[in-house]
Design a protein around this motif. Structure first.
Motif, mmCIF file in Angstrom:
data_model
loop_
_atom_site.group_PDB
_atom_site.id
_atom_site.type_symbol
_atom_site.label_atom_id
_atom_site.label_comp_id
_atom_site.label_asym_id
_atom_site.label_seq_id
_atom_site.Cartn_x
_atom_site.Cartn_y
_atom_site.Cartn_z
ATOM 1 N N PHE A 38 0.806 -1.220 0.000
ATOM 2 C CA PHE A 38 0.000 0.000 0.000
ATOM 3 C C PHE A 38 0.844 1.277 0.000
ATOM 4 C CE2 PHE A 38 -3.011 -3.064 2.044
ATOM 5 C CZ PHE A 38 -3.863 -3.160 0.957
ATOM 6 N N CYS A 41 1.106 2.258 -3.628
ATOM 7 C CA CYS A 41 -0.130 2.181 -4.408
ATOM 8 C C CYS A 41 -1.145 3.225 -3.959
ATOM 9 C CB CYS A 41 -0.767 0.808 -4.245
ATOM 10 S SG CYS A 41 0.245 -0.571 -4.778
ATOM 11 N N SER A 42 -1.976 3.622 -4.897
ATOM 12 C CA SER A 42 -3.115 4.496 -4.602
ATOM 13 C C SER A 42 -4.386 3.719 -4.881
ATOM 14 C CB SER A 42 -3.095 5.734 -5.499
ATOM 15 O OG SER A 42 -1.923 6.471 -5.298
ATOM 16 N N TYR A 43 -5.295 3.734 -3.921
ATOM 17 C CA TYR A 43 -6.580 3.051 -4.079
ATOM 18 C C TYR A 43 -7.482 3.878 -4.988
ATOM 19 C CZ TYR A 43 -11.187 1.232 -2.903
ATOM 20 O OH TYR A 43 -12.448 0.712 -2.960
ATOM 21 N N GLU A 46 -13.613 0.141 -6.146
ATOM 22 C CA GLU A 46 -13.987 -1.274 -6.194
ATOM 23 C C GLU A 46 -14.614 -1.583 -7.553
ATOM 24 O OE1 GLU A 46 -15.505 -3.667 -2.639
ATOM 25 O OE2 GLU A 46 -17.332 -3.180 -3.750
ATOM 26 N N TYR A 86 -6.812 -6.235 -6.676
ATOM 27 C CA TYR A 86 -6.727 -7.152 -5.541
ATOM 28 C C TYR A 86 -8.077 -7.863 -5.447
ATOM 29 C CZ TYR A 86 -6.387 -8.508 -0.577
ATOM 30 O OH TYR A 86 -6.380 -9.183 0.613
ATOM 31 N N LYS A 109 -10.582 -4.737 -5.499
ATOM 32 C CA LYS A 109 -10.214 -3.348 -5.266
ATOM 33 C C LYS A 109 -9.109 -2.979 -6.255
ATOM 34 C CE LYS A 109 -11.549 -3.346 -0.487
ATOM 35 N NZ LYS A 109 -12.198 -2.189 0.040
ATOM 36 N N TYR A 111 -6.060 -0.629 -7.727
ATOM 37 C CA TYR A 111 -4.956 0.219 -7.279
ATOM 38 C C TYR A 111 -4.129 0.645 -8.475
ATOM 39 C CZ TYR A 111 -6.028 -1.488 -2.621
ATOM 40 O OH TYR A 111 -6.663 -1.790 -1.441
#
Length: 116
Positions: A38, A41-43, A46, A86, A109, A111
């Motif tokens: 994380f 990574c940037s979320y 969904e 993910y 999700k 990323y």
């Protein structure tokens, strides 16, 4: 009229046999089942990928149901600008009185991660 209905039903059943196609731009998106790092990574959001339904599911192989759901995950991740999905859940369902699995749904999700 009966002949037109038979042709239409046959064509509809045949289209249910192939997996959803992955967009060329989404083909390099990676699906993982271990959370990415994380800190790199940037979320982005969904996504849901699905293949099959109560009608076409019986005419689609289990492999194509799975591949189609995965391809749809990649396509949706591409729309969000991601490069990693993910995968958190993968579910097969059966319609009432079906011959087997009629739908595969995947949830993940998305990323945008730095690549080494």
């Amino acid at each position: 009229m009966k002949r037109k209905s038979l042709v239409f039903t046959s064509l509809l059943a045949l289209t249910g046999c192939s997996a959803n196609k992955v967009l060329p731009q989404a083909s390099n998106i990676e699906l993982v089942n271990i959370a990415p790092n994380f800190s790199k990574c940037s979320y982005l959001g969904e996504v849901v990928g699905s293949q099959g339904n109560w009608f076409t599911g019986d005419f689609t192989s289990n492999e194509n149901l799975m591949v189609g759901a995965r391809n749809e995950l990649k396509n949706e991740a591409f729309k969000l600008g991601g490069n990693i999905v993910y995968v958190q859940e993968l579910r097969n369902t059966n319609a009432h009185q079906s011959l087997g699995t009629t739908n595969t749904t995947a949830i993940g999700k998305v990323y945008k991660c730095q690549r080494n």
